[in-house]
Design an enzyme around this catalytic site. Structure first.
Site, PDB file in Angstrom:
ATOM      1  N   CYS A 113       0.861  -1.184   0.000  1.00  0.00           N
ATOM      2  CA  CYS A 113       0.000   0.000   0.000  1.00  0.00           C
ATOM      3  C   CYS A 113       0.895   1.230   0.000  1.00  0.00           C
ATOM      4  O   CYS A 113       1.879   1.280   0.746  1.00  0.00           O
ATOM      5  CB  CYS A 113      -0.884  -0.022   1.244  1.00  0.00           C
ATOM      6  SG  CYS A 113      -1.923   1.434   1.413  1.00  0.00           S
ATOM      7  N   HIS A 156      -9.275  -3.662  -1.959  1.00  0.00           N
ATOM      8  CA  HIS A 156      -8.265  -2.914  -1.188  1.00  0.00           C
ATOM      9  C   HIS A 156      -8.596  -1.415  -1.192  1.00  0.00           C
ATOM     10  O   HIS A 156      -8.543  -0.763  -0.148  1.00  0.00           O
ATOM     11  CB  HIS A 156      -6.885  -3.184  -1.805  1.00  0.00           C
ATOM     12  CG  HIS A 156      -5.747  -2.440  -1.190  1.00  0.00           C
ATOM     13  ND1 HIS A 156      -4.674  -3.063  -0.569  1.00  0.00           N
ATOM     14  CD2 HIS A 156      -5.480  -1.104  -1.112  1.00  0.00           C
ATOM     15  CE1 HIS A 156      -3.821  -2.143  -0.132  1.00  0.00           C
ATOM     16  NE2 HIS A 156      -4.277  -0.944  -0.450  1.00  0.00           N
ATOM     17  N   GLU A 157      -8.953  -0.891  -2.368  1.00  0.00           N
ATOM     18  CA  GLU A 157      -9.235   0.554  -2.479  1.00  0.00           C
ATOM     19  C   GLU A 157     -10.532   0.922  -1.759  1.00  0.00           C
ATOM     20  O   GLU A 157     -10.609   1.957  -1.095  1.00  0.00           O
ATOM     21  CB  GLU A 157      -9.282   0.990  -3.940  1.00  0.00           C
ATOM     22  CG  GLU A 157      -7.971   0.769  -4.706  1.00  0.00           C
ATOM     23  CD  GLU A 157      -6.729   1.213  -3.965  1.00  0.00           C
ATOM     24  OE1 GLU A 157      -6.779   2.261  -3.280  1.00  0.00           O
ATOM     25  OE2 GLU A 157      -5.700   0.519  -4.036  1.00  0.00           O
ATOM     26  N   HIS A 160     -10.121   1.345   1.857  1.00  0.00           N
ATOM     27  CA  HIS A 160      -9.602   2.663   2.252  1.00  0.00           C
ATOM     28  C   HIS A 160     -10.739   3.658   2.508  1.00  0.00           C
ATOM     29  O   HIS A 160     -10.605   4.543   3.350  1.00  0.00           O
ATOM     30  CB  HIS A 160      -8.710   3.246   1.145  1.00  0.00           C
ATOM     31  CG  HIS A 160      -7.281   2.780   1.192  1.00  0.00           C
ATOM     32  ND1 HIS A 160      -6.455   3.013   2.267  1.00  0.00           N
ATOM     33  CD2 HIS A 160      -6.528   2.121   0.281  1.00  0.00           C
ATOM     34  CE1 HIS A 160      -5.256   2.493   2.024  1.00  0.00           C
ATOM     35  NE2 HIS A 160      -5.268   1.942   0.819  1.00  0.00           N
TER      36      HIS A 160
END
Ligand code: 4LI
Ligand code: NI
Length: 186
Positions: A113, A156-157, A160
């Site tokens: 990341c 993953h995004e 966030h």
């Protein structure tokens, strides 16, 4: 253009916040943010420009990672053959994962990341396939199924945007434990 100095690092509270929904039509500010998030990925994936600007290459970048707590992220997953079009490339706005496969998947080499400077080894178990809904910069709604690497990157995004970091998913006791019905991606 974003540089490494603009990337918020782990420990900054913005990375742990729930991001705000983006409203349409996009403001000029949000449109610029979308452009700059994608530009970072494009520049970072060009070996010469990446070196020139001292970037770290990425396939995804979420707005909270540049200090903006809004539901927006750029994703650019290149094809294996660099002459082909990317497998998935878009700025995903207000993304929602509407369904997850029962089958789990993880990147064989673990995840990195741009906001996490140290290597944190371990499998990051995720859904192997997802159904994603999002709006693009033009206000067009998308509904699509993703598998493999693009599915992992989008998860993953989107994490966030909800204040989650990849290492939250790593089994602390047994970082490389593999559950049944888990597939390896790349
Ligand atoms: C150069 C030019 C090995 C180690 C393999 C590099 C162009 C790791 C993988 C890239 C790993 C490009 C990536 C992510 C991993 C590891 C992200 C290299 C950039 C591979 C992207 C968001 C997790 C995404 C596959 C600890 C910054 N990216 N590798 N994970 N690539 N890249 N993630 N894992 N082990 N992170 O990191 O953009 S989802 Cl495209
Ligand atoms: Ni990240």
């Amino acid at each position: 253009m974003f540089l490494m100095k603009d990337i918020v690092r782990d420990g900054d509270p913005v990375l742990r916040q729930q991001a705000e929904k983006v409203s349409f039509p996009l403001s000029d500010e949000d449109r610029k943010l979308a452009h700059d998030l994608m530009e970072y990925l494009e520049v970072s994936q060009d070996p010469e420009l990446c070196e020139k600007y001292g970037l770290r290459a990425g396939v995804g970048l979420a707005a909270p990672q540049v200090g903006v707590s809004k539901m927006m992220a750029s994703v650019m997953v290149p094809a294996e053959d660099e002459n082909e079009e990317p497998v998935f490339k878009d700025v995903i706005i207000n993304p929602v994962i509407v369904s997850n496969s029962v089958q789990r998947g993880a990147l064989t080499e673990g995840e990195g990341c741009l906001s996490v400077d140290k290597d944190i080894p371990g499998y990051v178990p995720r859904a192997a396939r997802i159904t994603l809904e999002y709006t693009d910069v033009d206000g067009k709604d998308h509904h699509l199924r993703l598998k493999n690497y693009p599915a992992i990157v989008c998860q993953h995004e989107i994490d966030h945007l909800h204040g989650t970091l990849f290492y939250d998913h790593i089994d602390k006791e047994n970082p490389f434990s593999k559950t049944d019905d888990e597939v390896f991606i790349y």
